[in-house]
Structures are given as structure tokens and as C-alpha cells.
Design a protein around this motif. Structure first.
Motif, PDB file in Angstrom:
ATOM      1  N   GLY A 106       0.782  -1.290  -0.030  1.00 28.94           N
ATOM      2  CA  GLY A 106       0.067  -0.030  -0.170  1.00 28.94           C
ATOM      3  C   GLY A 106       0.861   1.357   0.143  1.00 28.94           C
ATOM      4  O   GLY A 106       0.331   2.310  -0.120  1.00 28.94           O
ATOM      5  N   TRP A 107       2.126   0.983  -0.227  1.00 36.83           N
ATOM      6  CA  TRP A 107       3.126   2.299  -0.185  1.00 36.83           C
ATOM      7  C   TRP A 107       3.992   2.199  -1.355  1.00 36.83           C
ATOM      8  O   TRP A 107       4.244   0.945  -1.682  1.00 36.83           O
ATOM      9  N   PRO A 108       4.305   3.137  -2.006  1.00 38.11           N
ATOM     10  CA  PRO A 108       3.715   4.651  -1.723  1.00 38.11           C
ATOM     11  C   PRO A 108       2.566   5.219  -2.192  1.00 38.11           C
ATOM     12  O   PRO A 108       2.297   4.614  -3.307  1.00 38.11           O
ATOM     13  N   LYS A 109       1.823   5.915  -1.604  1.00 35.50           N
ATOM     14  CA  LYS A 109       0.484   6.517  -2.008  1.00 35.50           C
ATOM     15  C   LYS A 109       0.972   7.675  -3.188  1.00 35.50           C
ATOM     16  O   LYS A 109       0.287   7.734  -3.909  1.00 35.50           O
ATOM     17  N   ASP A 110       1.916   8.290  -2.906  1.00 36.00           N
ATOM     18  CA  ASP A 110       2.051   9.432  -3.900  1.00 36.00           C
ATOM     19  C   ASP A 110       3.707   9.257  -4.124  1.00 36.00           C
ATOM     20  O   ASP A 110       4.351   9.162  -3.254  1.00 36.00           O
ATOM     21  N   ILE A 111       3.910   9.857  -5.243  1.00 40.03           N
ATOM     22  CA  ILE A 111       5.442   9.426  -5.669  1.00 40.03           C
ATOM     23  C   ILE A 111       5.676  11.199  -6.444  1.00 40.03           C
ATOM     24  O   ILE A 111       4.963  11.367  -7.184  1.00 40.03           O
ATOM     25  N   PHE A 112       6.639  11.476  -5.960  1.00 37.34           N
ATOM     26  CA  PHE A 112       7.291  12.937  -6.463  1.00 37.34           C
ATOM     27  C   PHE A 112       8.684  12.745  -7.288  1.00 37.34           C
ATOM     28  O   PHE A 112       9.546  12.008  -6.830  1.00 37.34           O
ATOM     29  N   ALA A 113       8.706  13.135  -8.491  1.00 36.25           N
ATOM     30  CA  ALA A 113       9.829  13.441  -9.343  1.00 36.25           C
ATOM     31  C   ALA A 113       9.723  14.279 -10.361  1.00 36.25           C
ATOM     32  O   ALA A 113       8.814  14.677 -10.805  1.00 36.25           O
ATOM     33  N   SER A 114      11.069  14.617 -10.951  1.00 34.75           N
ATOM     34  CA  SER A 114      11.046  15.732 -11.809  1.00 34.75           C
ATOM     35  C   SER A 114      11.115  14.962 -13.259  1.00 34.75           C
ATOM     36  O   SER A 114      12.404  14.399 -13.381  1.00 34.75           O
ATOM     37  N   THR A 115      10.236  14.869 -13.670  1.00 34.97           N
ATOM     38  CA  THR A 115      10.253  13.991 -14.915  1.00 34.97           C
ATOM     39  C   THR A 115      10.816  14.622 -16.270  1.00 34.97           C
ATOM     40  O   THR A 115      11.034  15.974 -16.169  1.00 34.97           O
ATOM     41  N   GLY A 116      11.375  13.959 -17.156  1.00 40.83           N
ATOM     42  CA  GLY A 116      12.258  14.290 -18.344  1.00 40.83           C
ATOM     43  C   GLY A 116      11.815  15.437 -19.044  1.00 40.83           C
ATOM     44  O   GLY A 116      10.584  15.603 -19.362  1.00 40.83           O
ATOM     45  N   LYS A 117      12.726  16.261 -19.680  1.00 42.70           N
ATOM     46  CA  LYS A 117      12.324  17.252 -20.535  1.00 42.70           C
ATOM     47  C   LYS A 117      11.882  16.929 -22.006  1.00 42.70           C
ATOM     48  O   LYS A 117      11.018  17.638 -22.545  1.00 42.70           O
ATOM     49  N   MET A 166       7.410  29.542 -22.422  1.00 43.26           N
ATOM     50  CA  MET A 166       7.371  29.348 -23.455  1.00 43.26           C
ATOM     51  C   MET A 166       7.429  30.294 -24.660  1.00 43.26           C
ATOM     52  O   MET A 166       6.858  30.224 -25.705  1.00 43.26           O
ATOM     53  N   ASP A 167       8.339  31.255 -24.358  1.00 46.25           N
ATOM     54  CA  ASP A 167       8.762  32.116 -25.263  1.00 46.25           C
ATOM     55  C   ASP A 167      10.226  31.595 -25.847  1.00 46.25           C
ATOM     56  O   ASP A 167      11.132  31.449 -25.101  1.00 46.25           O
ATOM     57  N   ASP A 168      10.149  31.844 -27.252  1.00 48.26           N
ATOM     58  CA  ASP A 168      11.467  31.102 -27.931  1.00 48.26           C
ATOM     59  C   ASP A 168      12.734  31.947 -27.612  1.00 48.26           C
ATOM     60  O   ASP A 168      13.751  31.218 -27.395  1.00 48.26           O
ATOM     61  N   ASP A 169      12.656  33.436 -27.441  1.00 48.13           N
ATOM     62  CA  ASP A 169      13.879  34.214 -27.169  1.00 48.13           C
ATOM     63  C   ASP A 169      14.435  33.746 -25.884  1.00 48.13           C
ATOM     64  O   ASP A 169      15.678  33.763 -25.578  1.00 48.13           O
ATOM     65  N   VAL A 170      13.338  33.756 -24.773  1.00 50.09           N
ATOM     66  CA  VAL A 170      13.807  33.531 -23.276  1.00 50.09           C
ATOM     67  C   VAL A 170      14.522  31.957 -23.072  1.00 50.09           C
ATOM     68  O   VAL A 170      15.657  31.804 -22.829  1.00 50.09           O
ATOM     69  N   LEU A 171      13.946  31.122 -24.164  1.00 45.99           N
ATOM     70  CA  LEU A 171      14.504  29.661 -24.121  1.00 45.99           C
ATOM     71  C   LEU A 171      15.817  29.559 -24.805  1.00 45.99           C
ATOM     72  O   LEU A 171      16.740  28.848 -24.194  1.00 45.99           O
ATOM     73  N   ILE A 221       9.321  20.774 -25.571  1.00 45.25           N
ATOM     74  CA  ILE A 221       8.514  20.259 -26.433  1.00 45.25           C
ATOM     75  C   ILE A 221       7.502  21.200 -27.146  1.00 45.25           C
ATOM     76  O   ILE A 221       7.402  22.226 -26.493  1.00 45.25           O
ATOM     77  N   SER A 222       6.911  20.678 -28.350  1.00 47.59           N
ATOM     78  CA  SER A 222       6.059  21.685 -28.938  1.00 47.59           C
ATOM     79  C   SER A 222       4.676  21.873 -28.149  1.00 47.59           C
ATOM     80  O   SER A 222       4.446  20.856 -27.569  1.00 47.59           O
ATOM     81  N   LEU A 223       4.082  23.024 -28.423  1.00 48.54           N
ATOM     82  CA  LEU A 223       2.603  23.231 -27.900  1.00 48.54           C
ATOM     83  C   LEU A 223       1.842  21.953 -28.381  1.00 48.54           C
ATOM     84  O   LEU A 223       1.130  21.536 -27.637  1.00 48.54           O
ATOM     85  N   PRO A 224       1.896  21.758 -29.819  1.00 53.16           N
ATOM     86  CA  PRO A 224       0.879  20.540 -30.074  1.00 53.16           C
ATOM     87  C   PRO A 224       1.332  19.330 -29.685  1.00 53.16           C
ATOM     88  O   PRO A 224       0.275  18.512 -28.987  1.00 53.16           O
ATOM     89  N   ASP A 225       2.686  18.864 -29.310  1.00 51.93           N
ATOM     90  CA  ASP A 225       3.059  17.809 -28.877  1.00 51.93           C
ATOM     91  C   ASP A 225       2.367  17.709 -27.206  1.00 51.93           C
ATOM     92  O   ASP A 225       1.976  16.546 -26.726  1.00 51.93           O
ATOM     93  N   MET A 226       2.499  18.833 -26.471  1.00 53.64           N
ATOM     94  CA  MET A 226       2.297  19.032 -25.300  1.00 53.64           C
ATOM     95  C   MET A 226       0.508  18.848 -25.129  1.00 53.64           C
ATOM     96  O   MET A 226       0.140  17.939 -24.251  1.00 53.64           O
ATOM     97  N   THR A 253      -4.203  26.572 -21.868  1.00 54.40           N
ATOM     98  CA  THR A 253      -4.766  25.914 -23.031  1.00 54.40           C
ATOM     99  C   THR A 253      -4.817  24.392 -23.172  1.00 54.40           C
ATOM    100  O   THR A 253      -5.463  23.585 -23.788  1.00 54.40           O
ATOM    101  N   ALA A 254      -3.513  23.988 -22.897  1.00 53.04           N
ATOM    102  CA  ALA A 254      -2.956  22.547 -22.872  1.00 53.04           C
ATOM    103  C   ALA A 254      -3.682  21.765 -21.784  1.00 53.04           C
ATOM    104  O   ALA A 254      -3.644  20.457 -22.056  1.00 53.04           O
ATOM    105  N   GLY A 255      -4.276  22.618 -20.902  1.00 51.46           N
ATOM    106  CA  GLY A 255      -5.028  21.648 -19.998  1.00 51.46           C
ATOM    107  C   GLY A 255      -4.277  21.075 -18.820  1.00 51.46           C
ATOM    108  O   GLY A 255      -4.888  19.982 -18.284  1.00 51.46           O
ATOM    109  N   VAL A 256      -3.057  21.654 -18.520  1.00 48.04           N
ATOM    110  CA  VAL A 256      -2.381  21.319 -17.485  1.00 48.04           C
ATOM    111  C   VAL A 256      -3.021  21.388 -16.007  1.00 48.04           C
ATOM    112  O   VAL A 256      -3.675  22.489 -15.778  1.00 48.04           O
TER     113      VAL A 256
END
Length: 229
Positions: free
Chosen positions: A90-101, A127-132, A140-145, A184-187
Motif C-alpha cells: 500500500g506504499w507509496p501512495k504518492d510519488i514525486f519526481a522531476s520527469t524528463g524534458k 514558452m517564449d522562444d527568445d527566453v528559451l 516540446i512543442s505546444l501541439p505535442d504537449m 490551453t493545454a489543460g495542465v
């Protein structure tokens, strides 16, 4: 290590070290961390079993400290191991991780094994290209997201994204547009962090500080704690 299983701390573990990306705000963006070193599956499974046998009942979570969890093929096997432990204990109920880019489809496939106990992180920082370009990051692109978020929603898997306020070249307008795209992506959850100039990062070098006109100030870090004599 048993003395740390006192119910006041959450277990944390690594399955690998290193990051292939070069984000200038992150200490692992330095060239010395470019090579990823993997701990053996025998070690990873043994550590998971060790924790599962000792974690007290009031502790429900587990944190993977990998910088890109789920991005590598073997991470699905690790998720299967965790799922087996969940069924037995029954453990773990919650898992935290920084998933890949990158390889978000691989990550989603791995997380399906965990029955909704771990969020998919669609972190973008901006999500600004110049900042990135300024921070040497590629998202990843917005359509992929949108496609990945649709898959997550269909399987009732939660998602989370992070953005950073005051990155080089970021403005109020570009920041708001980044938030709008994530909505918009529904996150499901969006968290904004203030830019931190960390020691050992490219962004905290004298050259970068002068180039972007950074003015730093000290502040108390959230979630930090300690005992004062």
C-alpha cells in the motif's frame, strides 16, 4: 539508515546522476554533469525493498531525485517494481519526481504503471522562444504537449507544469502568454517559481549577471527547516 525512518522525514532516492541538458539556471546544466551515470537495477530494486520494509505507516510518499525521471527505457521497469510494492504494502501512495524534458510519450507510458500515484511534469520554465534561447533550453512543442495532455486526461493521470519568473528576456507579457498556453493545454497544476541565482550555475557567473542586469536579493527559502539551539 534506520534511524531516519522516524516518521518525520520522507524517503528520497536516486536511480541515476547527471543530466544531458544545459539549462543555465540549473547547476546540473554544467558540462561536468553532462554524462548520465546509472545505478544498477539490482541496487535500485534493493533500495526500494529496503525502504518499503522500514517506512512507518504515517509516511505515504516517495521522492525520486533523478533530474529526468521516466525519460530512459529502464524507468518503466522501475515503475513496475514500485507498482509491485504498492500492491503488496500500500506504499507509496504518492510519488514525486522531476520527469524528463524530452520523450514525454515514454514518460507517460512509464507512469501508466503507477495507477495515478505520480504526476506527469510538463515543466517548461518559459514558452517564449527568445527566453528559451537565453537559458539554453528546448521544450516540446505546444501541439505535442496538447497531445500528451489529452492522453493523460483520457487515462485520468494528473499533470503539473512549472515556470520561472524573471528569466533573462522574460517580460510580463511573455510570462502571461506562457501561463495561457499551459492553461490551453489543460495542465492540471501550474507552479511559478522566482528565479534563483544558484552557485555553480552558468547564470550566476559575473558575465551573465552583467549581461542581463540581474539585481539579486536574499530571502528565506520555502520548505526549509532546521533546529535552532
Amino acid at each position: 539508515m534506520d534511524k531516519f525512518f522516524d516518521g518525520s522525514l520522507s524517503p528520497m532516492m536516486e536511480t541515476n546522476r547527471g543530466c544531458p541538458f544545459s539549462c543555465t539556471f540549473c547547476h546540473e546544466g554544467h558540462a561536468v554533469y553532462q554524462k548520465v551515470n546509472f545505478f544498477s537495477m539490482e541496487r535500485v530494486n534493493a533500495e526500494l525493498d529496503y525502504i518499503a520494509q522500514r517506512v512507518p505507516p504515517q509516511v505515504h510518499n516517495l521522492m525520486f531525485c533523478d533530474p529526468n525521471f521516466g525519460m530512459y527505457g529502464r524507468d518503466k521497469d522501475i515503475c513496475k517494481t514500485v507498482a509491485g510494492i504498492q500492491q503488496k504494502t500500500g506504499w507509496p501512495k504518492d510519488i514525486f519526481a522531476s520527469t524528463g524534458k524530452n520523450k514525454k510519450d515514454h514518460i507517460a507510458d512509464a507512469l501508466f504503471e503507477l495507477n495515478g500515484s505520480m504526476q506527469m511534469w510538463l515543466s517548461v520554465q518559459s514558452m517564449d522562444d527568445d527566453v528559451l534561447d537565453n537559458i539554453k533550453r528546448t521544450n516540446i512543442s505546444l501541439p505535442d504537449m496538447l497531445q500528451i495532455q489529452s492522453t493523460l486526461s483520457a487515462n485520468k493521470l494528473p499533470s503539473k507544469s512549472e515556470i520561472i519568473v524573471a528569466l533573462p528576456g522574460e517580460t510580463y507579457g511573455t510570462h502571461i502568454r506562457s501561463i495561457s498556453k499551459l492553461v490551453t493545454a489543460g495542465v492540471d497544476t501550474i507552479t511559478a517559481y522566482t528565479l534563483m541565482l544558484l552557485n555553480g550555475t552558468d547564470m550566476n557567473t559575473p558575465q551573465q549577471r552583467e549581461k542581463w542586469g540581474f539585481v539579486g536579493k536574499f530571502r528565506v527559502l520555502p520548505r526549509d527547516f532546521g533546529k535552532l539551539a
